[in-house]
Scaffold this active site. Structure first.
Site, PDB file in Angstrom:
ATOM      1  CB  ALA A  61     -13.114  -3.780   8.377  1.00 48.01           C
ATOM      2  N   GLY A 100     -11.559  -0.053   4.860  1.00 51.26           N
ATOM      3  CA  GLY A 100     -11.897  -1.123   3.915  1.00 51.26           C
ATOM      4  C   GLY A 100     -12.838  -0.639   2.824  1.00 51.26           C
ATOM      5  CD  GLU A 103      -7.893  -1.403   2.893  1.00 51.22           C
ATOM      6  OE1 GLU A 103      -8.750  -1.683   3.761  1.00 51.22           O
ATOM      7  OE2 GLU A 103      -6.719  -1.806   2.941  1.00 51.22           O
ATOM      8  CD  GLU A 123      -7.793   1.272   7.162  1.00 56.17           C
ATOM      9  OE1 GLU A 123      -7.429   2.452   6.966  1.00 56.17           O
ATOM     10  OE2 GLU A 123      -8.384   0.607   6.304  1.00 56.17           O
TER      11      GLU A 123
END
Ligand SMILES: CCC[C@H](O)CC(=O)SCCNC(=O)CCNC(=O)[C@H](O)C(C)(C)COP(=O)([O-])OP(=O)([O-])OC[C@H]1O[C@@H](n2cnc3c(N)ncnc32)[C@H](O)[C@@H]1OP(=O)([O-])[O-]
Length: 719
Positions: A61, A100, A103, A123
């Site tokens: 992210a 992310g 992910e 994270e």
């Protein structure tokens, strides 16, 4: 921000484009949604490959977006749409697939990685958890124990380990995108049900409760107050015990708590601060981007005591050729053995060959004649260091950079003893030098920007958090430590115990309180410095006047312990007692407590009850106050420099961001008010006198920390 092409006639190739790490910004997410939709609706496309431009899949992210209102399509439905697609989607992973990014890859049906790629869910180190389904999909894919390990530590795994764990399906040494396209063609038309990770249960795990209990206990212990690792365990537990949809709901709830927490803000600040310190600047206007480092192929270390040995190892591990000089034969032999041992152990840990041949040992300083850079690490004595610098100036080829490893001596003075002061910088390493992350690169008024750039680049090569700082007593780290330690001594005089002070600081998040740390590093170190400063007097005088020295409050407690031969762990006695000299387990010492009682009685001091709050305010605000002086003096270029120094070298809990970030979180007005309060109670303690910069910042409305730079410039221009 995501480009679409059709390749090999029937493969839709989606390329993420957001340099430098293809972070999943709103525009990238929108690009993925649009291009996936396009590939799925194109009847000519049989399968899809997702890759990232410039050899990196995706860094996760976009952390910068976390500070603002998030716009654009959310990650979770985007990843879900990929997983539910009726055409196979293959992730082609080069460089990194982190957070992310991984992910997103876990939402794909297959993952192909380049052998040099790194994968992980880091994270937790940003105060978060993998909240785009990562905490739910990874345990389903690789099992609970392995997922717990990865998610709670945030560690990055190599492609080989990822293959072994089952995170990726194939590893290639060749062109990853080409391999993924070939693979995508080979799986076109196959059933995708078994490839949708969210539809699987977690692999069976016996004694799940006991496993989670054990991991939770371990995590709580190592977290030192950080909340994200605990939330990570809770999220994985949800994956192991709940259906996917409910697990996702739990992931969302836990993330919501973490996302707005001060800890997440602190950890994300640390992430950017660590990168910001590389963009150093000097008061002269010289900067990182306009100062070119000199190439360093060969380096030398002078003096092979503890520091010199560690520095030699750190240099050799970068692949440099190192001349290690020690004039005493016995010391040289011992050092050679110790350095070889450290290199071997380090290489074993990293799975590489030890760089034993990279180090050449010599008793003769002439051996350094052709090196590009020397790090002098002889005993901390200005006369000795001056002599070595003079010898080096005579021996070394023109232009050799001369660095001194010192924790306190005056780098300018040393520079002035050489014909080329512009080539001199300080490199303050921390023991053990091959392990500790921090390096203070100390420039004087005459150090050339090129010399600073070279030392900073060398620090980076050694894997250090290198921070350029100006020259002053104690530089940044030790200068701020002085008021912190002094306040701890004063608290003992007023009624606290070492146990109470240490407990307050350890609960705050330091790995060790000030007294346990002092026992570890040796009480005699500070004693020697105080003697040199003319502060130490025979311990017989009593009363208040005996505790005022050089016009300010002074506590002779540390000196008195040293007079008793209590130097800490090495003598088996210090602020605590130990089973034997060298032992590490600190135990309550009744002697120390009766000594403190007798000391207070001798000096007419009445012990009062001191609570943790006072310990924290007095020790930490005194340290922070010194940080403001340092900023005002221009010794550190910005609060990030101070914070990186404290987080990487002084055990400041990372989830509290560093002392200056902490002051910003607490509120500058509050810090000022408490300092004024304690200053009124202790007028003879100058370090409690609030710095004028702190006052000026409060008067100008307490700007947020990222605006301090501007505010300081403005305040200085008004002076
Ligand atoms: C709902 C959400 C759920 C999700 O689970 C949350 C996440 O994914 S959280 C995210 C989880 N992901 C992570 O925690 C991974 C964090 N990133 C890394 O670990 C390293 O950057 C990486 C290994 C990727 C490259 O290392 P390297 O080659 O040594 O390069 P470098 O490190 O020097 O960085 C170069 C520049 O890129 C910048 N930047 C980097 N990443 C991001 C980002 N995500 N964003 C924005 N910017 C980012 C960095 O600031 C720097 O900028 P500058 O202006 O030049 O200073």
């Amino acid at each position: 921000m995501a480009e679409y092409n059709r390749v090999s006639e029937c493969v839709g190739l989606i390329t993420l484009r957001n340099p430098p790490v293809n972070a999943l910004s709103a525009a990238v997410r929108q690009g993925i949604v649009d291009t996936v939709q396009r590939a799925l609706s194109d009847p000519n496309v049989k399968s899809v490959v997702i890759c990232g431009q410039n050899g990196i899949f995706c860094g996760g992210a976009d952390i910068k977006e976390f500070r603002s209102n998030m716009t654009g399509p959310p990650l979770i439905p985007m990843i879900h749409a990929i997983e539910s697609a009726n055409k196979p989607v293959v992730a082609a992973i080069e460089g990194s697939a982190l957070g992310g990014g991984l992910e997103l890859a876990l939402g794909c049906h297959y993952r192909i990685a380049h052998s040099k790629a790194r994968l992980g869910l880091p994270e937790v180190s940003l105060g978060l958890l993998p909240a785009a389904g990562g905490s739910q999909r990874l345990p389903r894919l690789i099992g609970v124990p392995a997922a717990l390990n990865l998610i709670t530590t945030g560690r990055h795994v190599t492609a080989a380990e990822a293959l072994q764990l089952g995170i990726v399906d194939q590893v290639t040494d060749h062109n990853t995108v080409a391999a993924a396209v070939k693979f995508a063609l080979s799986v076109a038309g196959r059933s995708l049900d078994p490839r949708r990770i969210s539809t699987h249960p977690c692999p069976q795990q016996p004694d799940l409760d006991a496993l989670f209990e054990e991991v939770m206990q371990k995590v709580r212990q190592s977290a030192r107050g950080a909340i994200a690792p605990i939330a990570c365990v809770q999220a994985v537990r949800a994956a192991a015990t709940l259906p996917y949809a409910q697990g996702m709901e739990r992931e969302r709830e836990l993330m919501a708590t973490l996302f707005t927490s001060g800890q997440a803000r602190a950890l994300q600040y640390c992430f950017f601060a660590e990168r910001a310190v590389g963009r150093w600047r000097m008061p002269s206007g010289a900067r990182w981007d306009t100062s070119k480092p000199r190439p360093v192929h060969k380096a030398a270390v002078i003096g092979l005591g503890t520091m010199g040995r560690g520095i030699t190892v750190a240099l050799a591990q970068t692949g440099l050729s190192v001349i290690a000089v020690e004039t005493q034969e016995k010391q040289l032999m011992e050092a050679k053995q110790a350095i070889s041992g450290m290199l071997e152990r380090g290489a074993k840990g990293r799975g590489v060959a030890p760089a034993l041949d990279g180090v050449i040992y010599s008793q003769n300083i002439q051996a350094v004649a052709d090196v590009d850079l020397v790090i002098e690490a002889v005993f901390e004595d200005i006369a000795l260091k001056t002599k070595v610098f003079q010898q080096l100036s005579a021996v070394c080829k023109p232009g050799t950079l001369l660095c001194t490893n010192t924790s306190a001596l005056d780098v300018d003075q040393l520079a002035s003893e050489t014909p080329n002061p512009e080539l001199v910088v300080g490199m303050h390493f921390f023991a053990p030098a091959h392990v500790m992350k921090l390096l203070e690169v100390v420039y004087g008024p005459r150090s050339s920007p090129q010399a600073v750039a070279t030392a900073m680049q060398l620090g980076k090569k050694m894997g250090k958090a290198s921070v350029a700082v100006g020259n002053c007593r104690g530089f940044v780290g030790n200068r701020m430590l002085k008021p912190y330690i002094e306040e701890a001594f004063f608290l003992l005089e007023e009624g606290a115990t070492p146990e109470l002070v240490d407990q307050a600081l350890e609960e705050f998040g330091f790995p060790m309180g000030v007294f346990r740390m002092s026992d570890l590093s040796g009480l005699d170190v500070g004693w020697r410095v105080r003697k040199g400063d003319g502060l130490v007097e025979p311990g017989t005088a009593s009363g208040r006047s005996a505790r005022i020295r050089q016009g300010r409050r002074y506590s002779p407690l540390g000196d008195l312990l040293c007079e008793e031969g209590r130097f800490g762990q090495k003598t088996g006695r210090g602020w605590y007692q130990y089973d034997k000299p060298g032992s590490r387990v600190a135990r309550f010492d009744p002697w120390l407590h009766s000594f403190l009682g007798a000391y207070r009685a001798q000096h007419g001091l009445v012990a009062r009850r001191i609570d943790h709050q006072e310990v924290l305010e007095r020790c930490l605000y005194a340290l922070i106050n010194e940080g403001f002086h340092i900023l005002d003096d221009g010794i550190a270029a910005g609060p990030e420099d101070i914070d990186v120094i404290y987080v990487s070298g002084y055990g400041w809990p990372r989830h509290r961001g560093g002392p200056m970030f902490y002051a910003n979180m607490v509120g500058l007005a509050k810090v000022l008010e408490r300092l004024e309060h304690y200053q009124q109670l202790h007028p003879e303690v100058p370090h409690l006198q609030p710095s004028s910069l702190l006052r000026r910042l409060v008067a100008s409305g307490s700007p947020p920390i990222h605006k301090w730079g501007e505010a300081i410039k403005k305040l200085h221009s008004q002076l």
